[in-house]
Scaffold this motif. Sequence first.
Motif, PDB file in Angstrom:
ATOM      1  N   LEU A  73       0.827  -1.212   0.000  1.00  0.00           N
ATOM      2  CA  LEU A  73       0.000   0.000   0.000  1.00  0.00           C
ATOM      3  C   LEU A  73       0.860   1.259   0.000  1.00  0.00           C
ATOM      4  O   LEU A  73       0.665   2.160   0.833  1.00  0.00           O
ATOM      5  CB  LEU A  73      -0.950   0.010   1.199  1.00  0.00           C
ATOM      6  CG  LEU A  73      -1.955  -1.134   1.274  1.00  0.00           C
ATOM      7  CD1 LEU A  73      -2.818  -0.993   2.527  1.00  0.00           C
ATOM      8  CD2 LEU A  73      -2.815  -1.198   0.028  1.00  0.00           C
ATOM      9  N   PRO A  74       1.825   1.388  -0.901  1.00  0.00           N
ATOM     10  CA  PRO A  74       2.705   2.560  -0.897  1.00  0.00           C
ATOM     11  C   PRO A  74       1.985   3.802  -1.418  1.00  0.00           C
ATOM     12  O   PRO A  74       0.999   3.714  -2.154  1.00  0.00           O
ATOM     13  CB  PRO A  74       3.829   2.151  -1.852  1.00  0.00           C
ATOM     14  CG  PRO A  74       3.140   1.248  -2.831  1.00  0.00           C
ATOM     15  CD  PRO A  74       2.138   0.472  -2.022  1.00  0.00           C
ATOM     16  N   THR A  75       2.499   4.952  -1.029  1.00  0.00           N
ATOM     17  CA  THR A  75       2.037   6.218  -1.578  1.00  0.00           C
ATOM     18  C   THR A  75       3.074   6.720  -2.569  1.00  0.00           C
ATOM     19  O   THR A  75       4.192   6.191  -2.660  1.00  0.00           O
ATOM     20  CB  THR A  75       1.843   7.265  -0.472  1.00  0.00           C
ATOM     21  OG1 THR A  75       3.134   7.571   0.117  1.00  0.00           O
ATOM     22  CG2 THR A  75       0.915   6.752   0.612  1.00  0.00           C
ATOM     23  N   LEU A  76       2.718   7.757  -3.301  1.00  0.00           N
ATOM     24  CA  LEU A  76       3.677   8.365  -4.227  1.00  0.00           C
ATOM     25  C   LEU A  76       4.880   8.887  -3.466  1.00  0.00           C
ATOM     26  O   LEU A  76       6.027   8.777  -3.924  1.00  0.00           O
ATOM     27  CB  LEU A  76       2.991   9.494  -5.008  1.00  0.00           C
ATOM     28  CG  LEU A  76       3.870  10.280  -5.992  1.00  0.00           C
ATOM     29  CD1 LEU A  76       4.433   9.362  -7.064  1.00  0.00           C
ATOM     30  CD2 LEU A  76       3.082  11.431  -6.614  1.00  0.00           C
ATOM     31  N   GLN A  77       4.648   9.458  -2.295  1.00  0.00           N
ATOM     32  CA  GLN A  77       5.741   9.977  -1.469  1.00  0.00           C
ATOM     33  C   GLN A  77       6.686   8.863  -1.027  1.00  0.00           C
ATOM     34  O   GLN A  77       7.896   9.086  -0.881  1.00  0.00           O
ATOM     35  CB  GLN A  77       5.184  10.720  -0.252  1.00  0.00           C
ATOM     36  CG  GLN A  77       4.507  12.046  -0.570  1.00  0.00           C
ATOM     37  CD  GLN A  77       3.160  11.864  -1.245  1.00  0.00           C
ATOM     38  OE1 GLN A  77       2.495  10.839  -1.070  1.00  0.00           O
ATOM     39  NE2 GLN A  77       2.747  12.861  -2.023  1.00  0.00           N
ATOM     40  N   ASP A  78       6.144   7.666  -0.820  1.00  0.00           N
ATOM     41  CA  ASP A  78       7.003   6.537  -0.459  1.00  0.00           C
ATOM     42  C   ASP A  78       8.020   6.252  -1.561  1.00  0.00           C
ATOM     43  O   ASP A  78       9.217   6.103  -1.305  1.00  0.00           O
ATOM     44  CB  ASP A  78       6.152   5.283  -0.223  1.00  0.00           C
ATOM     45  CG  ASP A  78       5.261   5.402   0.995  1.00  0.00           C
ATOM     46  OD1 ASP A  78       5.547   6.234   1.867  1.00  0.00           O
ATOM     47  OD2 ASP A  78       4.266   4.658   1.068  1.00  0.00           O
ATOM     48  N   LEU A  79       7.532   6.169  -2.796  1.00  0.00           N
ATOM     49  CA  LEU A  79       8.432   5.890  -3.916  1.00  0.00           C
ATOM     50  C   LEU A  79       9.436   7.018  -4.112  1.00  0.00           C
ATOM     51  O   LEU A  79      10.590   6.778  -4.487  1.00  0.00           O
ATOM     52  CB  LEU A  79       7.630   5.662  -5.194  1.00  0.00           C
ATOM     53  CG  LEU A  79       6.665   4.468  -5.196  1.00  0.00           C
ATOM     54  CD1 LEU A  79       6.053   4.284  -6.586  1.00  0.00           C
ATOM     55  CD2 LEU A  79       7.361   3.199  -4.756  1.00  0.00           C
ATOM     56  N   GLN A  80       9.011   8.238  -3.860  1.00  0.00           N
ATOM     57  CA  GLN A  80       9.908   9.376  -4.033  1.00  0.00           C
ATOM     58  C   GLN A  80      11.020   9.400  -2.981  1.00  0.00           C
ATOM     59  O   GLN A  80      12.030  10.085  -3.171  1.00  0.00           O
ATOM     60  CB  GLN A  80       9.105  10.677  -3.981  1.00  0.00           C
ATOM     61  CG  GLN A  80       8.184  10.863  -5.183  1.00  0.00           C
ATOM     62  CD  GLN A  80       7.257  12.047  -5.052  1.00  0.00           C
ATOM     63  OE1 GLN A  80       7.007  12.543  -3.945  1.00  0.00           O
ATOM     64  NE2 GLN A  80       6.723  12.527  -6.175  1.00  0.00           N
ATOM     65  N   PRO A 116       0.654  -2.891  -5.195  1.00  0.00           N
ATOM     66  CA  PRO A 116      -0.173  -1.773  -5.664  1.00  0.00           C
ATOM     67  C   PRO A 116      -0.581  -0.843  -4.525  1.00  0.00           C
ATOM     68  O   PRO A 116      -0.772  -1.286  -3.389  1.00  0.00           O
ATOM     69  CB  PRO A 116      -1.405  -2.473  -6.262  1.00  0.00           C
ATOM     70  CG  PRO A 116      -0.928  -3.837  -6.620  1.00  0.00           C
ATOM     71  CD  PRO A 116       0.072  -4.202  -5.570  1.00  0.00           C
ATOM     72  N   PRO A 117      -0.729   0.450  -4.814  1.00  0.00           N
ATOM     73  CA  PRO A 117      -1.192   1.404  -3.798  1.00  0.00           C
ATOM     74  C   PRO A 117      -2.683   1.238  -3.547  1.00  0.00           C
ATOM     75  O   PRO A 117      -3.388   0.552  -4.300  1.00  0.00           O
ATOM     76  CB  PRO A 117      -0.879   2.756  -4.434  1.00  0.00           C
ATOM     77  CG  PRO A 117      -0.980   2.492  -5.905  1.00  0.00           C
ATOM     78  CD  PRO A 117      -0.463   1.095  -6.108  1.00  0.00           C
ATOM     79  N   ALA A 118      -3.139   1.868  -2.482  1.00  0.00           N
ATOM     80  CA  ALA A 118      -4.569   1.848  -2.191  1.00  0.00           C
ATOM     81  C   ALA A 118      -5.307   2.705  -3.219  1.00  0.00           C
ATOM     82  O   ALA A 118      -4.834   3.773  -3.613  1.00  0.00           O
ATOM     83  CB  ALA A 118      -4.827   2.382  -0.780  1.00  0.00           C
ATOM     84  N   ILE A 119      -6.442   2.234  -3.676  1.00  0.00           N
ATOM     85  CA  ILE A 119      -7.246   2.971  -4.639  1.00  0.00           C
ATOM     86  C   ILE A 119      -8.229   3.881  -3.901  1.00  0.00           C
ATOM     87  O   ILE A 119      -8.885   3.471  -2.942  1.00  0.00           O
ATOM     88  CB  ILE A 119      -8.025   2.010  -5.555  1.00  0.00           C
ATOM     89  CG1 ILE A 119      -7.041   1.133  -6.345  1.00  0.00           C
ATOM     90  CG2 ILE A 119      -8.932   2.776  -6.501  1.00  0.00           C
ATOM     91  CD1 ILE A 119      -6.104   1.906  -7.242  1.00  0.00           C
ATOM     92  N   SER A 120      -8.314   5.125  -4.329  1.00  0.00           N
ATOM     93  CA  SER A 120      -9.227   6.078  -3.716  1.00  0.00           C
ATOM     94  C   SER A 120      -9.771   6.993  -4.808  1.00  0.00           C
ATOM     95  O   SER A 120      -9.453   6.840  -5.990  1.00  0.00           O
ATOM     96  CB  SER A 120      -8.508   6.896  -2.631  1.00  0.00           C
ATOM     97  OG  SER A 120      -7.414   7.606  -3.196  1.00  0.00           O
ATOM     98  N   PHE A 121     -10.599   7.952  -4.404  1.00  0.00           N
ATOM     99  CA  PHE A 121     -11.225   8.873  -5.352  1.00  0.00           C
ATOM    100  C   PHE A 121     -11.075  10.298  -4.841  1.00  0.00           C
ATOM    101  O   PHE A 121     -11.106  10.544  -3.630  1.00  0.00           O
ATOM    102  CB  PHE A 121     -12.714   8.540  -5.521  1.00  0.00           C
ATOM    103  CG  PHE A 121     -12.960   7.157  -6.052  1.00  0.00           C
ATOM    104  CD1 PHE A 121     -13.071   6.932  -7.413  1.00  0.00           C
ATOM    105  CD2 PHE A 121     -13.057   6.084  -5.190  1.00  0.00           C
ATOM    106  CE1 PHE A 121     -13.297   5.656  -7.902  1.00  0.00           C
ATOM    107  CE2 PHE A 121     -13.281   4.805  -5.666  1.00  0.00           C
ATOM    108  CZ  PHE A 121     -13.397   4.587  -7.031  1.00  0.00           C
ATOM    109  N   ASN A 122     -10.879  11.254  -5.775  1.00  0.00           N
ATOM    110  CA  ASN A 122     -10.786  12.649  -5.370  1.00  0.00           C
ATOM    111  C   ASN A 122     -12.180  13.255  -5.257  1.00  0.00           C
ATOM    112  O   ASN A 122     -13.195  12.568  -5.400  1.00  0.00           O
ATOM    113  CB  ASN A 122      -9.908  13.438  -6.351  1.00  0.00           C
ATOM    114  CG  ASN A 122     -10.508  13.481  -7.755  1.00  0.00           C
ATOM    115  OD1 ASN A 122     -11.673  13.148  -7.961  1.00  0.00           O
ATOM    116  ND2 ASN A 122      -9.703  13.910  -8.707  1.00  0.00           N
ATOM    117  N   SER A 123     -12.234  14.561  -4.983  1.00  0.00           N
ATOM    118  CA  SER A 123     -13.514  15.232  -4.749  1.00  0.00           C
ATOM    119  C   SER A 123     -14.410  15.242  -5.981  1.00  0.00           C
ATOM    120  O   SER A 123     -15.627  15.406  -5.882  1.00  0.00           O
ATOM    121  CB  SER A 123     -13.271  16.669  -4.283  1.00  0.00           C
ATOM    122  OG  SER A 123     -12.516  17.388  -5.249  1.00  0.00           O
TER     123      SER A 123
END
Length: 273
Positions: free
Chosen positions: A162-169, A184-191
């Motif tokens: 469940l990595p984030t973009l910041q993790d990879l960076q 794979p990262p966690a799937i979510s939705f924006n506003s």
Amino acid sequence: MILEPSVFLGFAPYLGHRSLQICAASCRQSFDHAYVSDVWHAVDFSQWRPLEGHIEPGDMDLIFALKRVPPGRLRRLVLRSRRISNDGFSAILLMQNQVEELVIDTNLTHLGSASCSCLSGDALALAPSLRRLELLGLPLSALAMSDGMDGRVSLETLVLQLPTLQDLQAIPGLKTLKMLEVFPPAISFNSLGMLLPEVQLFNEALLRIFNSCQQLQQVRLWGFYILDTMMLRALCNLPKLEELHGYYREDVDRTTLSALSRKCVNVHLALPP
């Protein structure tokens, strides 16, 4: 047998004073042998239930359990508990600073939370022998690994669930990394209801990793991450790469794909299902 109260109460009245002394000495010797044995090289606290009624172990439970183990004996430690704090984590590493492998599930712990900022590169630097780190839920960037750990911990294996973009960076600073496994990262939705995360941003972060971590020997990318031609070329340029798992885009350069297949001893590349 002595640890079972009902059994002990059954035969204790028939034991004399001398027999009890011999029995106690035998139990003490058995415990001493157990704590200095090689079985304590690996400790998994995920299934342990402390005696005082808590469902999960806390800081003092872990400290009391490990303080009898000779310092430096512990090599692999698995932590999954909501009652473990950063201070307790640091205390454990001070006691057992030869830990080589850490598995931390922070979906079930408070490590690295906003209220507890002790879990950083400085904290993990208490374990200079650390070679393998597996994280679930804990932001890798929160460890400040590219700054706090650089030069003090020679991390060789990193597994991110469940990595984030910041993790990879945060990974390019790990120059000693030999094995990288990313789920794979966690799937979510924006506003606006759009699906997150953005695949291209993750691929750009992976490209920086491939260009920076030149000691990589094994790369495993599970789902979601689709390798393009630039990423394949960067992987092909890794001098020590031996194993590669992942998906690739249909329009990639076939020459580069073939070269990568010849380069790796163990390669599993396929088109997305």
